[in-house]
Design a protein around this motif. Structure first.
Motif, PDB file in Angstrom:
ATOM      1  N   HIS A 169      78.202  94.695  15.945  1.00  0.00           N
ATOM      2  CA  HIS A 169      77.770  94.092  17.197  1.00  0.00           C
ATOM      3  C   HIS A 169      78.673  92.905  17.539  1.00  0.00           C
ATOM      4  O   HIS A 169      78.947  92.060  16.690  1.00  0.00           O
ATOM      5  N   MET A 170      79.106  92.855  18.764  1.00  0.00           N
ATOM      6  CA  MET A 170      79.958  91.758  19.216  1.00  0.00           C
ATOM      7  C   MET A 170      79.623  91.436  20.663  1.00  0.00           C
ATOM      8  O   MET A 170      79.238  92.317  21.437  1.00  0.00           O
ATOM      9  N   ILE A 171      79.762  90.174  21.028  1.00  0.00           N
ATOM     10  CA  ILE A 171      79.490  89.752  22.405  1.00  0.00           C
ATOM     11  C   ILE A 171      80.328  88.523  22.716  1.00  0.00           C
ATOM     12  O   ILE A 171      80.655  87.733  21.823  1.00  0.00           O
ATOM     13  N   ASN A 172      80.675  88.391  23.984  1.00  0.00           N
ATOM     14  CA  ASN A 172      81.380  87.196  24.442  1.00  0.00           C
ATOM     15  C   ASN A 172      80.644  86.643  25.662  1.00  0.00           C
ATOM     16  O   ASN A 172      80.858  87.103  26.785  1.00  0.00           O
ATOM     17  N   PRO A 173      79.765  85.663  25.449  1.00  0.00           N
ATOM     18  CA  PRO A 173      78.992  85.115  26.569  1.00  0.00           C
ATOM     19  C   PRO A 173      79.846  84.343  27.565  1.00  0.00           C
ATOM     20  O   PRO A 173      79.364  83.975  28.639  1.00  0.00           O
ATOM     21  N   TYR A 174      81.121  84.103  27.223  1.00  0.00           N
ATOM     22  CA  TYR A 174      82.024  83.408  28.140  1.00  0.00           C
ATOM     23  C   TYR A 174      82.594  84.350  29.202  1.00  0.00           C
ATOM     24  O   TYR A 174      83.170  83.897  30.181  1.00  0.00           O
TER      25      TYR A 174
END
Length: 344
Positions: free
Chosen positions: A248-253
Motif C-alpha cells: 500500500h502506498m499513497i501520496n497525500p501531496y
C-alpha cells in the motif's frame, strides 16, 4: 484550560445538512449553545464534538488549539459521524456504481474491501497529475486546499499540523484515562503528565512525521515519507512490512482526493496504548510510590525511578508507532507488552 475570550466555530450535525456559527469560551458553553441552535432534546453530557477526520474534541485545552471557524460535528455520546474519507469513497461508490461494476477487470478490482482501493479509485475517476505533487504553495494548487478550514499556505504546513493533531490526541486521551484512576499517586501522576507535555511541546508534537521537508533530518526529526511525499504502509503491528503483494502506498501531496483518503491511514501502536501502555504506566506509578513509602533507605528521586523517556517513546514516537493502511490496521489485541517503566 478555558479560553479567556470566545472563539467562533462552525457546527454541523452528522448528516452535514445544517451548519451554524457558534462562539464559545469552552466545551460546556459550546455544547449548551449547540443544543439551543439545533433545538436538541438532549443534555450537554449527551453530546460531544468530532472533527471531520474523526478526531474527538474532549477537553478545553484541545479546543483552544483549534483555529477559529474550524468545523465541528456534534454527535450523541457513543456515536460517531462519517469522516471526510468515508464520505468520499461512499459517494464514489454510489455515483459511479453502474460504471464501475461493468466488466471483468473492474469487478476484479473490487474483490477486496473498498477502503483498500480508494486511492486507486480516485485516480481512475478524476485523474491525478503527478506533476502537481511537487507543488507546495496554495496559490499554485488551490484545488488541493479545497474544503479546508486552514490558514496554512503550503501543503507541508498543513500536513505538519495534521500529524500534530494525531499525536496531540494521543496525549489528551492518555491524560484523560490516567486521571480517571483514583488509585494512582496523584502527585507522581501530575509529574509524569507535566514531563510528557513538555517533551511534546519541545518536539512540536512530532508534526514532522507528515512533513516531507523533514526528509533529510536526523532519525529523531525525520518524516516517515520520502522527499516527494510518498508514504508506504509499514505493515501490521506484528509484521516487518506490508504483506500485500503490491505494498500500500499513497501520496497525500498529489491531490485533494489522496489527501482526503490519507485520513484512512492509521498511526498504530505496536504495543497498544489502552490495553498495554496505560496499565504499565499505572503499575509503574504504584510501584514507585510503594518503594518510596515502604523503605526509608530508598532515596532515588521520582525522575530516576520513573522511565519517562520510554513512556514518551511508546506513546508518541515511531519507536512504537507504525503508519499503516486501513487494511493493515489490526484492532484485535496485540501480544506485545509495554513496560515495566521503572528504572532501578
Amino acid at each position: 484550560m478555558t479560553m479567556t475570550t470566545s472563539k467562533g466555530f462552525k457546527i454541523t450535525d452528522a448528516d452535514r445538512k445544517t451548519r451554524v456559527g457558534v462562539a464559545a469560551k469552552n466545551i460546556d458553553e459550546l455544547k449548551t449553545k449547540t443544543i439551543q441552535k439545533f433545538k436538541l432534546q438532549l443534555t450537554p453530557s449527551e453530546i460531544r464534538f468530532q472533527l471531520s477526520d474523526g478526531t474527538f474534541v474532549e477537553s478545553d485545552e484541545y479546543l483552544q488549539t483549534l483555529k477559529a471557524q474550524t468545523l465541528l460535528i456534534w454527535v450523541k455520546q457513543g456515536e460517531c459521524a462519517q469522516t471526510d474519507a468515508e464520505i468520499l469513497y461512499k459517494t464514489i461508490r454510489e455515483v459511479n456504481n453502474e460504471y464501475l461494476t461493468a466488466g471483468e477487470k473492474v469487478q476484479e478490482f473490487f474483490t477486496e474491501n473498498m477502503k483498500s482501493k480508494v486511492y486507486k479509485l480516485a485516480e481512475l475517476l478524476r485523474g491525478i497529475d503527478d506533476a502537481k505533487a511537487k507543488i507546495s504553495v496554495k496559490c499554485e494548487h488551490p484545488e488541493w486546499f479545497e474544503g479546508l478550514d486552514t490558514t496554512a499556505k503550503t501543503k507541508e504546513d498543513y500536513m505538519f499540523r495534521r500529524a500534530q493533531d494525531r499525536i496531540r490526541t494521543y496525549f489528551y486521551k492518555t491524560r484523560e484515562e490516567l486521571r480517571k484512576r483514583s488509585d494512582l499517586p496523584q502527585e507522581k501522576l501530575q509529574f509524569l503528565l507535566f514531563e510528557l507535555h513538555n517533551r511534546l511541546k519541545n518536539s512540536k508534537y512530532n508534526g514532522h512525521y507528515f512533513d516531507r521537508r523533514k526528509y533529510n533530518e536526523n532519525d529523531i526529526l525525520r518524516c516517515i515519507c520520502d522527499k516527494d511525499g510518498n508514504f508506504i504502509c509499514q505493515g501490521r503491528w506484528d509484521k516487518e512490512q506490508c504483506f500485500y503483494n503490491a505494498s500500500h502506498m499513497i501520496n497525500p501531496y498529489k491531490s485533494r482526493e489522496e489527501r482526503v483518503v490519507f485520513q484512512c491511514w492509521n498511526l498504530d501502536h505496536v504495543k497498544e496504548r489502552s490495553r498495554s501502555i496505560i496499565p504499565a504506566i499505572c503499575d509503574a506509578l504504584k510501584k514507585e510510590s510503594s518503594l518510596e513509602n515502604g523503605d526509608a533507605t530508598v532515596l532515588l528521586s521520582t525522575q530516576v525511578l520513573l522511565d519517562v523517556k520510554s513512556i514518551y517513546n511508546d506513546l508518541f514516537t515511531t519507536k512504537n508507532i507504525k503508519l499503516v493502511h486501513i487494511m493493515c490496521h489490526d484492532k484485535g489485541a496485540h501480544s506485545n507488552k509495554a513496560g515495566p517503566y521503572i528504572m532501578l
